[in-house]
Design a protein around this motif. Structure first.
Motif, PDB file in Angstrom:
ATOM      1  N   MET A  22      -1.531 -21.416 -20.025  1.00  0.00           N
ATOM      2  CA  MET A  22      -2.855 -20.891 -19.809  1.00  0.00           C
ATOM      3  C   MET A  22      -2.970 -19.579 -19.175  1.00  0.00           C
ATOM      4  N   ALA A  23      -2.176 -19.181 -18.298  1.00  0.00           N
ATOM      5  CA  ALA A  23      -2.186 -17.735 -17.887  1.00  0.00           C
ATOM      6  C   ALA A  23      -1.925 -16.865 -18.640  1.00  0.00           C
ATOM      7  N   PRO A 131       7.166 -20.350 -32.918  1.00  0.00           N
ATOM      8  CA  PRO A 131       6.286 -21.389 -32.620  1.00  0.00           C
ATOM      9  C   PRO A 131       4.662 -20.834 -33.016  1.00  0.00           C
ATOM     10  N   ILE A 132       4.067 -21.740 -33.423  1.00  0.00           N
ATOM     11  CA  ILE A 132       2.788 -21.742 -34.061  1.00  0.00           C
ATOM     12  C   ILE A 132       1.850 -22.324 -33.260  1.00  0.00           C
ATOM     13  N   GLY A 133       2.041 -23.803 -32.728  1.00  0.00           N
ATOM     14  CA  GLY A 133       1.202 -24.475 -32.028  1.00  0.00           C
ATOM     15  C   GLY A 133       1.453 -25.998 -31.697  1.00  0.00           C
ATOM     16  N   LEU A 134       1.265 -26.400 -30.686  1.00  0.00           N
ATOM     17  CA  LEU A 134       1.520 -28.188 -30.370  1.00  0.00           C
ATOM     18  C   LEU A 134       0.224 -28.778 -31.269  1.00  0.00           C
ATOM     19  N   ALA A 283      -2.124 -20.469 -36.349  1.00  0.00           N
ATOM     20  CA  ALA A 283      -2.471 -21.019 -34.917  1.00  0.00           C
ATOM     21  C   ALA A 283      -3.814 -21.417 -34.533  1.00  0.00           C
ATOM     22  N   ARG A 284      -4.582 -20.236 -35.094  1.00  0.00           N
ATOM     23  CA  ARG A 284      -6.161 -20.335 -34.825  1.00  0.00           C
ATOM     24  C   ARG A 284      -6.814 -21.516 -35.845  1.00  0.00           C
ATOM     25  N   GLU A 285      -6.290 -21.414 -36.989  1.00  0.00           N
ATOM     26  CA  GLU A 285      -6.757 -22.462 -37.920  1.00  0.00           C
ATOM     27  C   GLU A 285      -6.278 -23.877 -37.679  1.00  0.00           C
ATOM     28  N   MET A 286      -5.085 -24.264 -37.017  1.00  0.00           N
ATOM     29  CA  MET A 286      -4.550 -25.450 -36.749  1.00  0.00           C
ATOM     30  C   MET A 286      -5.406 -25.817 -35.519  1.00  0.00           C
ATOM     31  N   ASN A 287      -5.776 -24.969 -34.674  1.00  0.00           N
ATOM     32  CA  ASN A 287      -6.506 -25.550 -33.150  1.00  0.00           C
ATOM     33  C   ASN A 287      -7.779 -25.546 -33.719  1.00  0.00           C
ATOM     34  N   THR A 309      -1.961 -25.950 -27.779  1.00  0.00           N
ATOM     35  CA  THR A 309      -1.732 -24.897 -26.970  1.00  0.00           C
ATOM     36  C   THR A 309      -2.385 -23.619 -27.283  1.00  0.00           C
ATOM     37  N   PRO A 310      -2.851 -22.854 -26.376  1.00  0.00           N
ATOM     38  CA  PRO A 310      -3.763 -21.830 -26.772  1.00  0.00           C
ATOM     39  C   PRO A 310      -3.341 -20.761 -27.399  1.00  0.00           C
ATOM     40  N   THR A 311      -2.006 -20.554 -27.372  1.00  0.00           N
ATOM     41  CA  THR A 311      -1.503 -19.363 -28.198  1.00  0.00           C
ATOM     42  C   THR A 311       0.154 -19.732 -28.616  1.00  0.00           C
ATOM     43  N   PRO A 312       0.615 -19.223 -29.716  1.00  0.00           N
ATOM     44  CA  PRO A 312       1.849 -19.409 -30.032  1.00  0.00           C
ATOM     45  C   PRO A 312       2.832 -19.233 -28.919  1.00  0.00           C
TER      46      PRO A 312
END
Length: 339
Positions: A22-23, A131-134, A283-287, A309-312
């Motif tokens: 997140m940081a 990576p794209i996202g969790l 990643a944006r669409e999946m989140n 996760t906030p970003t790839p």
């Protein structure tokens, strides 16, 4: 009994990885760069799944693909390529063109476990994927036939110790999370059972009902329906706390194994070299899909816990942490491809 340091990896390590992530800086792509890639996707997108229909990975992939199609105006087609604990699909994905039209459901087994178990994989889990996202965290259930005389996990393991090598356990394949979680539990209990690997969950569970296999430690997503219908009996859940869907099922930790905390993750990945703007848009669409209350509720009903996760880059950091942690467990418990 000593609790191996590596077994503390699950939720605590996942939470730590996400907190550190997140940081990280926010996505670097500007709105203008994303706008340039607005035509994507211009044709159907394939999502490779390394396990058969009916497994947790497949179930989550199909729900995600349907929602991504709705948001992005193009088909997302799930293609099952089961075998070798998800490694067949991973190998195909690693060699696919990195244009955003071939994606994969990454999972603990092919991305973090198999590289330490199989000596000759045709992909490098650390270099061949972007990576794209969790997506989710998957608790595991230890289940047996309703006819099994064991009333709890302690009773079952006592029976296994009394009959070394006579009872069997089904898994979703050599080197999968199902295999490794069971191997860890048996090692801690000092029990010996015969490993029977399957390509997926359904056949192994059917063989338990039919009396051909004794038990399995599989995801809640794969096991929950059969437990609720009474076709399987749940003796324990792998998470530190009991789960809301089965509040009467005690944890492994409650039954003589303090600190036991294991499970699996699923995420969306792509071949290395995917254009950053496409990677970030996915990643944006999946989140956005996973933020939908209806999606979260449905996955929860199936036994999956939504995690994002906030970003790839954040997901990439988590994948590296998982790779290292599972590697330590494989080494500690000496799990090899011929087990």
């Amino acid at each position: 009994m000593r609790n191996p340091p590596a077994l503390a990896f699950a939720r605590r390590r996942l939470a730590a990885a996400l907190a550190l992530a997140m940081a990280a800086p926010l996505w670097a792509a500007s709105a203008a760069a994303l706008a340039q890639d607005a035509p994507y996707p211009a044709k159907p997108v394939t999502i490779l799944v390394g396990f058969p229909p009916g497994t947790a990975t497949d179930t989550v992939a199909r729900m995600l693909s349907e929602r991504l199609a709705q948001r992005m105006g193009q088909q997302f087609i799930v293609e099952n390529k089961p075998g070798a604990g998800g490694s067949i699909a991973a190998g195909l994905g690693a060699r696919a063109k990195p244009d955003g039209y071939t994606l994969m459901i990454g999972a603990s087994a092919p991305q973090a476990i198999n590289p330490h178990v199989y000596p000759n994989l045709n992909y490098d889990a650390r270099k061949d994927f972007a990576p794209i996202g969790l997506i989710t965290w998957l608790p595991y259930l230890f289940v047996v036939s309703p006819d099994n005389p064991a009333r709890d996990l302690k009773g079952f393991l006592a029976a296994a110790k009394a009959k070394p090598g006579q009872l069997t356990y089904a898994t979703t394949g050599m080197g999968t999370t199902s295999h490794l979680v069971t191997a860890v539990l048996l090692s801690k209990a000092g029990a010996t059972m015969v490993h029977v690997p399957y390509k997926g969950s359904s056949q192994g569970q059917t063989d338990i009902v039919g009396g051909r296999t004794t038990a399995t430690f599989d995801t809640m997503v794969s096991s929950l329906a059969m437990v609720k219908s009474g076709r399987l009996k749940a003796l324990a859940v792998s998470t530190p706390e009991r789960v809301a869907m089965l509040p009467d099922v005690p944890t492994v930790a409650e039954q003589g194994f303090p600190g036991f905390d294991m499970g699996a993750w699923l995420g969306l990945i792509a071949p290395a070299g995917i254009p950053p703007a496409i990677q970030e848009r996915l990643a944006r669409e999946m989140n956005a899909v996973l933020a939908d209350t209806a999606v979260r509720d449905k996955l929860g009903e199936l036994g999956a816990q939504v995690r994002t996760t906030p970003t790839p880059a954040a997901f990439g950091a988590m994948m590296k942490s998982e790779y290292d942690a599972w590697g330590a467990i494989v080494s500690e418990f000496k799990v090899k491809a011929n087990d």
